[in-house]
Motif scaffolding. Structure first.
Motif, short mmCIF file in Angstrom:
data_model
loop_
_atom_site.label_atom_id
_atom_site.label_comp_id
_atom_site.label_asym_id
_atom_site.label_seq_id
_atom_site.Cartn_x
_atom_site.Cartn_y
_atom_site.Cartn_z
N UNK A 86 2.09 14.19 -14.57
CA UNK A 86 3.30 14.15 -15.41
C UNK A 86 4.58 14.13 -14.57
N UNK A 87 4.85 15.24 -13.88
CA UNK A 87 6.10 15.39 -13.13
C UNK A 87 6.18 14.40 -11.97
N UNK A 88 7.17 13.54 -12.01
CA UNK A 88 7.36 12.59 -10.92
C UNK A 88 6.66 11.26 -11.14
N UNK A 89 5.69 11.22 -12.04
CA UNK A 89 5.01 9.96 -12.37
C UNK A 89 5.55 9.41 -13.69
N UNK A 90 5.53 10.25 -14.72
CA UNK A 90 6.00 9.83 -16.04
C UNK A 90 7.38 10.38 -16.39
N UNK A 106 7.25 3.45 -16.14
CA UNK A 106 5.94 4.09 -16.16
C UNK A 106 5.45 4.30 -17.58
N UNK A 107 6.37 4.63 -18.49
CA UNK A 107 5.98 4.78 -19.90
C UNK A 107 5.54 3.43 -20.45
N UNK A 108 6.22 2.36 -20.07
CA UNK A 108 5.80 1.02 -20.49
C UNK A 108 4.39 0.73 -20.00
N UNK A 109 4.08 1.21 -18.79
CA UNK A 109 2.75 0.98 -18.23
C UNK A 109 1.68 1.71 -19.05
N UNK A 110 1.97 2.95 -19.42
CA UNK A 110 1.02 3.71 -20.25
C UNK A 110 0.75 2.96 -21.56
N UNK A 111 1.81 2.46 -22.17
CA UNK A 111 1.65 1.72 -23.43
C UNK A 111 0.81 0.45 -23.21
N UNK A 158 -3.17 12.93 -19.69
CA UNK A 158 -2.20 13.49 -18.77
C UNK A 158 -2.86 14.67 -18.08
N UNK A 159 -2.78 14.71 -16.76
CA UNK A 159 -3.40 15.77 -15.96
C UNK A 159 -2.32 16.35 -15.06
N UNK A 214 1.87 11.35 -28.28
CA UNK A 214 0.89 10.46 -28.91
C UNK A 214 0.37 9.36 -27.98
N UNK A 215 0.87 9.31 -26.76
CA UNK A 215 0.40 8.29 -25.82
C UNK A 215 -0.85 8.72 -25.06
N UNK A 216 -1.35 9.93 -25.33
CA UNK A 216 -2.47 10.44 -24.55
C UNK A 216 -3.60 10.93 -25.45
#
Length: 248
Positions: free
Chosen positions: A15-19, A122-127, A138-139, A156-158
């Protein structure tokens, strides 16, 4: 499209630093907590005060780790040994857990005062990963993961979550041990060899490599030295996950 191996069926995101742009918040909280404690200790003992280096010390000792592990690791680097204490130790108690809780109180204060922002690419990538049919989890070592996800509106993305709270409940070792990522893959029903790890912390990419995952993506938000350190354990290092969308 996603820049991943064909066998990839799941994505495990730190999460922190990635998303989210919360790595800087955590770094600031660690610095304020450690500097305050080390200054108090120096005044009591007469020892010289050496401040917490928000770049070198953060990346080497605390980034990506569970709160108590980061606290213990940094203090050991300064030759300071403290009792472990209990998980509910108050922030003023001079224990590993107490200092960790002092740091967490600062994180919550900073988040409340300044809010949280995401890395939009990065959020676009998750979608895009979800649209391609990949499962997502998310870990994160953070015990505040639920609050952060809700604050930025991406819960809701996970399909699954393994964070500091769940790690404590299930007695999972923190990163660089691979257990939290392996638990995330299990939650998704996907074997490690078909899951991809996305991490910005050195401890995180070490965990990804140790877990035998299909692919480990390092995300460098710092500098060239950090990118080189990530590259020792990651299959690829990018500055943002959006770069992977351009990989053919």
């Amino acid at each position: 499209m996603l820049g991943l191996p064909d066998e990839a069926a799941a994505c495990l995101f730190d999460l922190d630093g990635v998303l989210t742009r919360t790595a800087a918040v955590h770094a600031a909280a660690w610095k304020e907590m450690f500097d305050g404690y080390l200054r108090e200790r120096a005044e009591r003992s007469g020892e010289p005060f050496t401040e917490f280096d928000v770049v070198k010390d953060y990346g080497r000792y605390v980034d990506g780790k569970k709160r108590e592990d980061g606290t213990r690791s940094f203090l050991e680097s300064r030759g300071v040994e403290l009792p472990e204490g209990a998980p509910d130790d108050p922030p003023e108690r001079e224990t590993i857990r107490g200092l960790g809780n002092r740091k967490n109180a600062l994180v919550l204060k900073f988040i409340e005062e300044k809010g949280v922002e995401t890395f939009d690419g990065s959020i676009d990538y998750v979608r895009a990963a979800r649209e391609a049919g990949l499962k997502t989890a998310v870990v994160s070592s953070s015990a505040n993961t639920v609050q952060v996800l809700r604050t930025v509106g991406i819960t809701d993305l996970f399909d699954a979550r393994v964070d500091g709270v769940i790690a404590a409940e299930r007695r999972l070792p923190g990163k660089p041990a691979p257990d939290m990522f392996l638990e995330g893959a299990r939650e998704l029903g996907v074997p490690a060899e078909r899951a991809v790890v996305f991490e910005d912390a050195i401890a995180g990419v070490q965990a990804g490599r140790a877990g035998g995952f299909a692919y480990v993506v390092g995300v460098n938000r710092v500098d060239g030295a950090h990118a080189a350190a990530l590259a020792e354990h990651a299959d690829i290092v990018v500055s943002d996950l959006s770069e992977l969308l351009e990989v053919k």
